[in-house]
Scaffold this motif. Structure first.
Motif, short mmCIF file in Angstrom:
data_model
loop_
_atom_site.label_atom_id
_atom_site.label_comp_id
_atom_site.label_asym_id
_atom_site.label_seq_id
_atom_site.Cartn_x
_atom_site.Cartn_y
_atom_site.Cartn_z
N ASN A 171 0.76 -1.36 -0.08
CA ASN A 171 -0.08 0.01 0.20
C ASN A 171 0.85 1.20 0.05
O ASN A 171 1.81 1.28 0.55
N ALA A 172 0.55 2.33 -0.65
CA ALA A 172 1.27 3.62 -0.73
C ALA A 172 0.60 4.28 0.58
O ALA A 172 -0.39 4.13 1.06
N MET A 173 1.47 5.29 0.89
CA MET A 173 1.15 6.35 1.92
C MET A 173 -0.15 6.84 1.95
O MET A 173 -0.50 7.27 0.76
N PRO A 174 -0.85 7.01 2.79
CA PRO A 174 -2.30 7.75 2.74
C PRO A 174 -1.70 9.29 2.36
O PRO A 174 -0.90 9.89 2.68
N ALA A 193 2.08 -6.52 11.24
CA ALA A 193 3.28 -6.08 10.59
C ALA A 193 3.32 -4.45 10.42
O ALA A 193 2.41 -4.07 10.20
N ILE A 194 4.40 -4.09 10.87
CA ILE A 194 4.76 -2.58 10.79
C ILE A 194 6.04 -2.37 10.06
O ILE A 194 6.93 -3.01 10.17
N ALA A 195 6.07 -1.40 9.28
CA ALA A 195 7.12 -1.00 8.34
C ALA A 195 8.13 0.19 9.39
O ALA A 195 7.58 0.70 9.99
N ARG A 226 5.85 3.31 1.98
CA ARG A 226 4.64 2.54 1.71
C ARG A 226 4.31 1.78 2.95
O ARG A 226 4.93 1.96 4.12
N MET A 227 3.35 1.27 3.04
CA MET A 227 2.83 0.74 4.08
C MET A 227 2.35 -0.81 4.16
O MET A 227 2.28 -1.58 2.92
N THR A 228 2.30 -1.54 5.16
CA THR A 228 1.96 -3.02 5.16
C THR A 228 0.60 -3.18 5.18
O THR A 228 -0.30 -2.22 5.29
#
Length: 153
Positions: A24-27, A87-89, A95-97
């Motif tokens: 996922n892209a950053m919000p 899961a955290i990045a 980008r996001m998990t």
């Protein structure tokens, strides 16, 4: 002429491996980005992380204590209740998990679509009745909204 092939990239450098772990892209929403940063920092560095407190102080001014306290309570509830890893990045990752994206969606829906938020939260943490954790998520969402920083995911 001796021509040797270039070494193949390490598994972490392969685009497909990165794309699958960070789909996922950053919000776009700055409030969601703030919450994501704080979520990552507390998840990686503990509930008393000074960088998180400073970021919320910068964002909320003198009213930073309520969102910080409720964020810490939500993180403690998640850690205590979850039956599977979330899961955290790293904080600097752009980008996001999948878990992070789901968590932002849960916070965004906590007040407006609580049934949807409840189902997503139950799936994320692996429990059938996540009502206690959902209460702390809802309180956090209210704190952000009350301060003029509603989470939109």
């Amino acid at each position: 002429m001796n021509h040797t092939p270039a070494p193949s990239p390490a598994p972490a450098q392969r685009p497909s491996a990165l794309a699958s772990s960070l789909p996922n892209a950053m919000p776009e929403d700055p409030n969601a980005r703030l919450l994501l940063f704080a979520f990552r920092r507390l998840g990686a560095h503990g509930l008393n992380d000074a960088h998180t407190a400073h970021a919320l102080l910068q964002a909320f001014g003198g009213g930073f204590r309520r969102p910080l306290l409720l964020l810490r309570a939500m993180m403690a509830d998640l850690a205590h209740t979850a039956t599977c890893p979330i899961a955290i990045a790293p904080c600097c990752c752009m980008r996001m998990t999948g878990a992070e994206a789901t968590m932002l969606t849960i916070v965004a829906r906590a007040e407006t679509a609580p049934d949807s938020a409840r189902l997503l939260l139950g799936d994320l943490i692996g429990v059938r009745q996540p009502d206690g954790v959902l209460a702390s998520v809802t309180a956090l969402a209210q704190a952000f909204a009350d301060a003029g920083r509603p989470i939109v995911a």
